[in-house]
Design a protein around this motif. Structure first.
Motif, PDB file in Angstrom:
ATOM      1  N   GLN A   1       0.828  -1.203   0.000  1.00 31.98           N
ATOM      2  CA  GLN A   1       0.000   0.000   0.000  1.00 31.98           C
ATOM      3  C   GLN A   1       0.862   1.252   0.000  1.00 31.98           C
ATOM      4  O   GLN A   1       1.822   1.347   0.746  1.00 31.98           O
ATOM      5  CB  GLN A   1      -0.951   0.057   1.208  1.00 31.98           C
ATOM      6  CG  GLN A   1      -0.858  -1.091   2.180  1.00 31.98           C
ATOM      7  CD  GLN A   1      -1.658  -0.839   3.442  1.00 31.98           C
ATOM      8  OE1 GLN A   1      -1.631   0.258   4.012  1.00 31.98           O
ATOM      9  NE2 GLN A   1      -2.364  -1.865   3.903  1.00 31.98           N
ATOM     10  N   LEU A   2       0.452   2.177  -0.874  1.00 29.60           N
ATOM     11  CA  LEU A   2       1.137   3.465  -0.980  1.00 29.60           C
ATOM     12  C   LEU A   2       0.838   4.276   0.272  1.00 29.60           C
ATOM     13  O   LEU A   2      -0.309   4.435   0.651  1.00 29.60           O
ATOM     14  CB  LEU A   2       0.603   4.189  -2.214  1.00 29.60           C
ATOM     15  CG  LEU A   2       1.238   5.527  -2.584  1.00 29.60           C
ATOM     16  CD1 LEU A   2       2.651   5.337  -3.102  1.00 29.60           C
ATOM     17  CD2 LEU A   2       0.386   6.239  -3.628  1.00 29.60           C
TER      18      LEU A   2
ATOM     19  N   GLU B   1       3.755   9.999  -0.936  1.00 33.38           N
ATOM     20  CA  GLU B   1       4.003  10.333  -2.329  1.00 33.38           C
ATOM     21  C   GLU B   1       4.357  11.801  -2.390  1.00 33.38           C
ATOM     22  O   GLU B   1       3.652  12.627  -1.804  1.00 33.38           O
ATOM     23  CB  GLU B   1       2.732  10.045  -3.141  1.00 33.38           C
ATOM     24  CG  GLU B   1       2.946  10.104  -4.618  1.00 33.38           C
ATOM     25  CD  GLU B   1       1.737   9.594  -5.406  1.00 33.38           C
ATOM     26  OE1 GLU B   1       0.654   9.428  -4.804  1.00 33.38           O
ATOM     27  OE2 GLU B   1       1.889   9.393  -6.614  1.00 33.38           O
ATOM     28  N   GLU B   2       5.472  12.098  -3.030  1.00 36.40           N
ATOM     29  CA  GLU B   2       5.869  13.499  -3.156  1.00 36.40           C
ATOM     30  C   GLU B   2       6.789  13.627  -4.359  1.00 36.40           C
ATOM     31  O   GLU B   2       7.853  13.006  -4.391  1.00 36.40           O
ATOM     32  CB  GLU B   2       6.590  13.938  -1.877  1.00 36.40           C
ATOM     33  CG  GLU B   2       6.455  15.409  -1.605  1.00 36.40           C
ATOM     34  CD  GLU B   2       7.158  15.830  -0.316  1.00 36.40           C
ATOM     35  OE1 GLU B   2       6.916  15.217   0.742  1.00 36.40           O
ATOM     36  OE2 GLU B   2       7.976  16.765  -0.398  1.00 36.40           O
TER      37      GLU B   2
ATOM     38  N   ASP C   1       8.654  12.717  -7.414  1.00 35.79           N
ATOM     39  CA  ASP C   1       8.954  11.403  -7.990  1.00 35.79           C
ATOM     40  C   ASP C   1       9.050  10.299  -6.937  1.00 35.79           C
ATOM     41  O   ASP C   1       9.307   9.152  -7.268  1.00 35.79           O
ATOM     42  CB  ASP C   1      10.289  11.456  -8.751  1.00 35.79           C
ATOM     43  CG  ASP C   1      10.183  12.258 -10.035  1.00 35.79           C
ATOM     44  OD1 ASP C   1       9.186  12.077 -10.760  1.00 35.79           O
ATOM     45  OD2 ASP C   1      11.094  13.066 -10.305  1.00 35.79           O
ATOM     46  N   MET C   2       8.895  10.651  -5.671  1.00 35.91           N
ATOM     47  CA  MET C   2       9.049   9.655  -4.604  1.00 35.91           C
ATOM     48  C   MET C   2       7.724   8.963  -4.270  1.00 35.91           C
ATOM     49  O   MET C   2       6.701   9.606  -4.121  1.00 35.91           O
ATOM     50  CB  MET C   2       9.580  10.352  -3.345  1.00 35.91           C
ATOM     51  CG  MET C   2       9.853   9.388  -2.199  1.00 35.91           C
ATOM     52  SD  MET C   2      10.433  10.237  -0.723  1.00 35.91           S
ATOM     53  CE  MET C   2       8.872  10.740  -0.007  1.00 35.91           C
ATOM     54  N   ARG C   3       7.793   7.610  -4.201  1.00 31.38           N
ATOM     55  CA  ARG C   3       6.621   6.835  -3.768  1.00 31.38           C
ATOM     56  C   ARG C   3       7.055   5.835  -2.718  1.00 31.38           C
ATOM     57  O   ARG C   3       8.045   5.143  -2.901  1.00 31.38           O
ATOM     58  CB  ARG C   3       6.042   6.056  -4.943  1.00 31.38           C
ATOM     59  CG  ARG C   3       5.171   6.911  -5.850  1.00 31.38           C
ATOM     60  CD  ARG C   3       4.776   6.220  -7.116  1.00 31.38           C
ATOM     61  NE  ARG C   3       4.153   7.153  -8.067  1.00 31.38           N
ATOM     62  CZ  ARG C   3       4.572   8.377  -8.367  1.00 31.38           C
ATOM     63  NH1 ARG C   3       5.634   8.881  -7.774  1.00 31.38           N
ATOM     64  NH2 ARG C   3       3.948   9.123  -9.253  1.00 31.38           N
ATOM     65  N   MET C   4       6.278   5.737  -1.642  1.00 36.39           N
ATOM     66  CA  MET C   4       6.636   4.790  -0.583  1.00 36.39           C
ATOM     67  C   MET C   4       5.488   3.831  -0.320  1.00 36.39           C
ATOM     68  O   MET C   4       4.354   4.265  -0.147  1.00 36.39           O
ATOM     69  CB  MET C   4       6.947   5.528   0.719  1.00 36.39           C
ATOM     70  CG  MET C   4       8.232   6.283   0.644  1.00 36.39           C
ATOM     71  SD  MET C   4       8.926   6.501   2.271  1.00 36.39           S
ATOM     72  CE  MET C   4      10.566   7.008   1.768  1.00 36.39           C
ATOM     73  N   TYR C   5       5.841   2.547  -0.280  1.00 36.08           N
ATOM     74  CA  TYR C   5       4.842   1.494  -0.064  1.00 36.08           C
ATOM     75  C   TYR C   5       5.233   0.694   1.169  1.00 36.08           C
ATOM     76  O   TYR C   5       6.404   0.572   1.496  1.00 36.08           O
ATOM     77  CB  TYR C   5       4.811   0.530  -1.246  1.00 36.08           C
ATOM     78  CG  TYR C   5       4.557   1.184  -2.577  1.00 36.08           C
ATOM     79  CD1 TYR C   5       3.277   1.215  -3.112  1.00 36.08           C
ATOM     80  CD2 TYR C   5       5.601   1.775  -3.292  1.00 36.08           C
ATOM     81  CE1 TYR C   5       3.031   1.806  -4.351  1.00 36.08           C
ATOM     82  CE2 TYR C   5       5.370   2.371  -4.527  1.00 36.08           C
ATOM     83  CZ  TYR C   5       4.087   2.385  -5.049  1.00 36.08           C
ATOM     84  OH  TYR C   5       3.854   2.974  -6.265  1.00 36.08           O
TER      85      TYR C   5
ATOM     86  N   ALA D   1      10.539   1.856  -1.303  1.00 33.66           N
ATOM     87  CA  ALA D   1      10.409   3.224  -1.802  1.00 33.66           C
ATOM     88  C   ALA D   1      11.061   3.339  -3.162  1.00 33.66           C
ATOM     89  O   ALA D   1      12.077   2.701  -3.432  1.00 33.66           O
ATOM     90  CB  ALA D   1      11.069   4.196  -0.831  1.00 33.66           C
TER      91      ALA D   1
ATOM     92  N   HIS E   1      12.267   6.299  -6.100  1.00 34.05           N
ATOM     93  CA  HIS E   1      12.520   7.722  -6.284  1.00 34.05           C
ATOM     94  C   HIS E   1      13.349   7.913  -7.554  1.00 34.05           C
ATOM     95  O   HIS E   1      13.912   6.945  -8.069  1.00 34.05           O
ATOM     96  CB  HIS E   1      13.260   8.259  -5.053  1.00 34.05           C
ATOM     97  CG  HIS E   1      13.157   9.742  -4.853  1.00 34.05           C
ATOM     98  ND1 HIS E   1      12.408  10.556  -5.657  1.00 34.05           N
ATOM     99  CD2 HIS E   1      13.726  10.567  -3.924  1.00 34.05           C
ATOM    100  CE1 HIS E   1      12.505  11.807  -5.227  1.00 34.05           C
ATOM    101  NE2 HIS E   1      13.307  11.844  -4.178  1.00 34.05           N
TER     102      HIS E   1
ATOM    103  N   PRO F   1      10.098   8.902   4.773  1.00 31.55           N
ATOM    104  CA  PRO F   1      10.100   9.963   3.757  1.00 31.55           C
ATOM    105  C   PRO F   1      11.136  11.050   4.065  1.00 31.55           C
ATOM    106  O   PRO F   1      11.833  11.533   3.169  1.00 31.55           O
ATOM    107  CB  PRO F   1       8.680  10.537   3.811  1.00 31.55           C
ATOM    108  CG  PRO F   1       7.849   9.467   4.452  1.00 31.55           C
ATOM    109  CD  PRO F   1       8.767   8.740   5.386  1.00 31.55           C
TER     110      PRO F   1
END
Ligand code: 18C
Length: 247
Positions: A50-51, A54-55, A57-61, A77, A79, A226
């Motif tokens: 699950q995400l 998000e910021e 180009d960065m996505r963290m799951y 993550a 990026h 993050p």
């Protein structure tokens, strides 16, 4: 002088011979290979990722995993950073000289063993989070080049009789972390600060090692991961400004 010193200590393009004769080598090689391969696999919602942040180009799951009531959520993550190479990213992540400048969870860091140019063993203590006990970790760290303009650092918990777990005020935690980076630039061009892009995959699993309130723990990592990835990537961009690109 600073520039020359940095270049000498950049992650080596091939495995250091001193590492391959060390007792930790089979484990270091196996876990690093597994981690680097898994790092670039897509997350796709179906495996329960699950995400949560998000910021740009960065996505963290994350995946929610509890073992005997202890939170061990794996994190992944992704990026993208422009203007720095995979080798440079891994240099700043691996080399202890810079660690206090970007790692905000750190209280102390000791180099337990200098295995080779590409492998070290660290003992670290972390800032205490109320109401839990303070944590420490003992882990090897290995940086390597892989095919396709890729460099990666893998950190994994180990043991050492001189650093027994749970001996002082700290509870020993266990980590497996991989920072895998892959550079690309337009076909037919020479790579430069102006055209290089580095994709980052950061994977982390932390076993807190002893009781920690689940709610506090999840709140901490929602805030800290993050913060870490943004701070670390902008730190590397700042450090590389004005220096020749190291591929
Ligand atoms: O990968 C990172 N850093 C590397 C170099 O240091 C290395 C480190 C790995 C250790 C990660 C575990 C850190 C635990 C820190 C706990 C205390 C945090 C205090 C913060 C308050 C200011 O690979 C970058 C690592 C980025 C770490 C993000 C935080 C992760 C938190 C995970 C939960 C920790 C559980 C134990 C604490 C219990 C508290 C209720």
């Amino acid at each position: 002088a600073e520039r020359t010193r940095d270049e000498v200590e950049l992650p080596p393009p091939a495995i250091d011979n001193r590492l391959t004769v060390h007792p930790l080598w089979p484990e270091i090689d196996r876990i690093s290979t597994e981690q680097i391969q898994a790092a670039f696999e897509e997350v796709g919602g179906e495996n329960g990722w699950q995400l949560f942040a998000e910021e740009g180009d960065m996505r963290m799951y994350r995946r929610e995993v509890e073992v005997d009531g202890m939170v061990m959520d794996p994190l992944k993550a992704m990026h993208k950073v422009r203007g720095v190479s995979a080798r440079e990213m891994c240099h700043y992540f691996f080399n202890p000289r810079y660690r206090y400048e970007w790692e905000t969870t750190l209280e102390t860091m000791t180099i337990v063993e200098q295995v080779s140019a590409d492998a070290l063993v660290f003992h670290q203590t972390f800032k205490r989070i109320w109401p839990a006990s303070q944590r420490d970790a003992l882990f090897w760290s290995h940086v390597r080049a892989s095919r396709g303009n890729t460099y990666a650092v893998t950190n994994h918990s180990t043991s050492n009789p001189d650093y027994p777990p749970n001996a002082g005020a700290c509870i020993r935690l266990f980590v497996t972390v991989c920072l895998a980076c892959r550079s690309s630039w337009p076909a037919g061009e020479q790579p430069s600060r102006d055209n290089i892009t580095t994709s980052i995959a950061y994977c982390s699993t932390v076993n807190p090692g002893g009781w920690a309130p689940a709610g506090v723990l999840r709140a901490v990592y929602k805030r800290e991961y993050p913060k870490f990835l943004k701070r670390f990537t902008s730190y590397v961009v700042d450090q590389c400004r004005g220096k020749p690109l190291a591929i």
